[in-house]
Design an enzyme around this catalytic site. Structure first.
Site, mmCIF file in Angstrom:
data_model
loop_
_atom_site.group_PDB
_atom_site.id
_atom_site.type_symbol
_atom_site.label_atom_id
_atom_site.label_comp_id
_atom_site.label_asym_id
_atom_site.label_seq_id
_atom_site.Cartn_x
_atom_site.Cartn_y
_atom_site.Cartn_z
ATOM 1 N N ASP A 24 0.859 -1.169 0.000
ATOM 2 C CA ASP A 24 0.000 0.000 0.000
ATOM 3 C C ASP A 24 0.907 1.235 0.000
ATOM 4 O OD1 ASP A 24 -2.337 1.669 0.596
ATOM 5 O OD2 ASP A 24 -1.449 1.795 2.603
ATOM 6 N N ASP B 54 -0.134 4.957 0.840
ATOM 7 C CA ASP B 54 -0.356 5.970 1.887
ATOM 8 C C ASP B 54 -0.518 5.323 3.263
ATOM 9 O OD1 ASP B 54 -0.318 7.920 -0.128
ATOM 10 O OD2 ASP B 54 -2.459 7.640 -0.511
HETATM 11 MG MG LIG Z 1 -2.946 3.025 3.559
#
Ligand SMILES: [Mg+2]
Ligand SMILES: [Zn+2]
Length: 195
Positions: free
Chosen positions: A31, A33
């Site tokens: 992922d 962010d």
């Molecule tokens: Mg995230």
């Protein structure tokens, strides 16, 4: 008749606990962010990209081991106009400038109500990333900071590792099968076959 040689002492082999494997995964997907970079909601400014502590070193260890790397990221700000595709590309370029190259980037630009098949927790981004690097999803690890990352991994048949942040909901931590305290520990687990 020759005396048999002493039997070599075989070094103790750790028992194969569930989830313990002897080989590296086909790929590790991250992922973006809150996992690779500090989460700045709807960030469209490359100057506000700030790596998570230890991310570069952890990624470089996987690169040194020859493990293909990918990013799987929901960017619904594209759907609602808060992030232009050009700004998204600029932010992602900054991520690579700071954290090094990734073998595949898979981004969902849709809104949460668009019903697409790629927005995590749907499996589309993970599947596409695996296809891009010719990886078997069941031999891929997805590392993320919230439940939808782990759920997307499960939905794709991959293995999820949750690295919570203070923003991660407690129930998501409970529901995750594998939790590590930070990205370095998550990569330790991957390189140690504990995935
Ligand atoms: Mg995230
Ligand atoms: Zn989508």
């Amino acid at each position: 008749m020759p005396v048999p040689e002493a039997t070599a002492v075989v070094s103790a082999t750790p028992s194969s606990a569930p989830g313990t494997r002897r080989v590296l995964p086909d790929a590790v997907l991250f992922d973006r962010d809150g996992t690779l970079v500090v989460d700045v909601p709807y960030n469209d400014d490359p100057d506000r990209v700030s790596p998570v502590d230890g991310a570069r070193e952890a990624l470089d260890r996987l690169r040194a081991a020859g493990v293909p790397l990918g990013v799987v990221t929901n960017q619904s700000g594209v759907a609602d106009g808060r992030i232009t595709p050009a700004r998204l590309a600029a932010v992602n370029a900054r991520v690579e400038q700071l954290l090094g190259p990734f073998d595949t980037w898979q981004t969902c630009p849709h809104g949460r109500d668009d019903g697409c098949g790629c927005r995590k927790p749907a499996p589309g981004l993970v599947r596409s990333a695996c296809a891009a690097v010719d990886a078997d999803p069941s031999r891929c690890v997805v590392i993320g900071d919230i439940g939808s990352d782990v759920d997307a991994a499960r939905a794709a048949g991959a293995v999820g590792i949750l690295v919570p942040t203070p923003a991660t909901r407690p129930e998501e931590i409970v529901a995750a099968g594998h939790v590590e305290p930070d990205i370095a520990a998550a990569v330790d687990a991957v390189l140690g076959g504990r995935w």
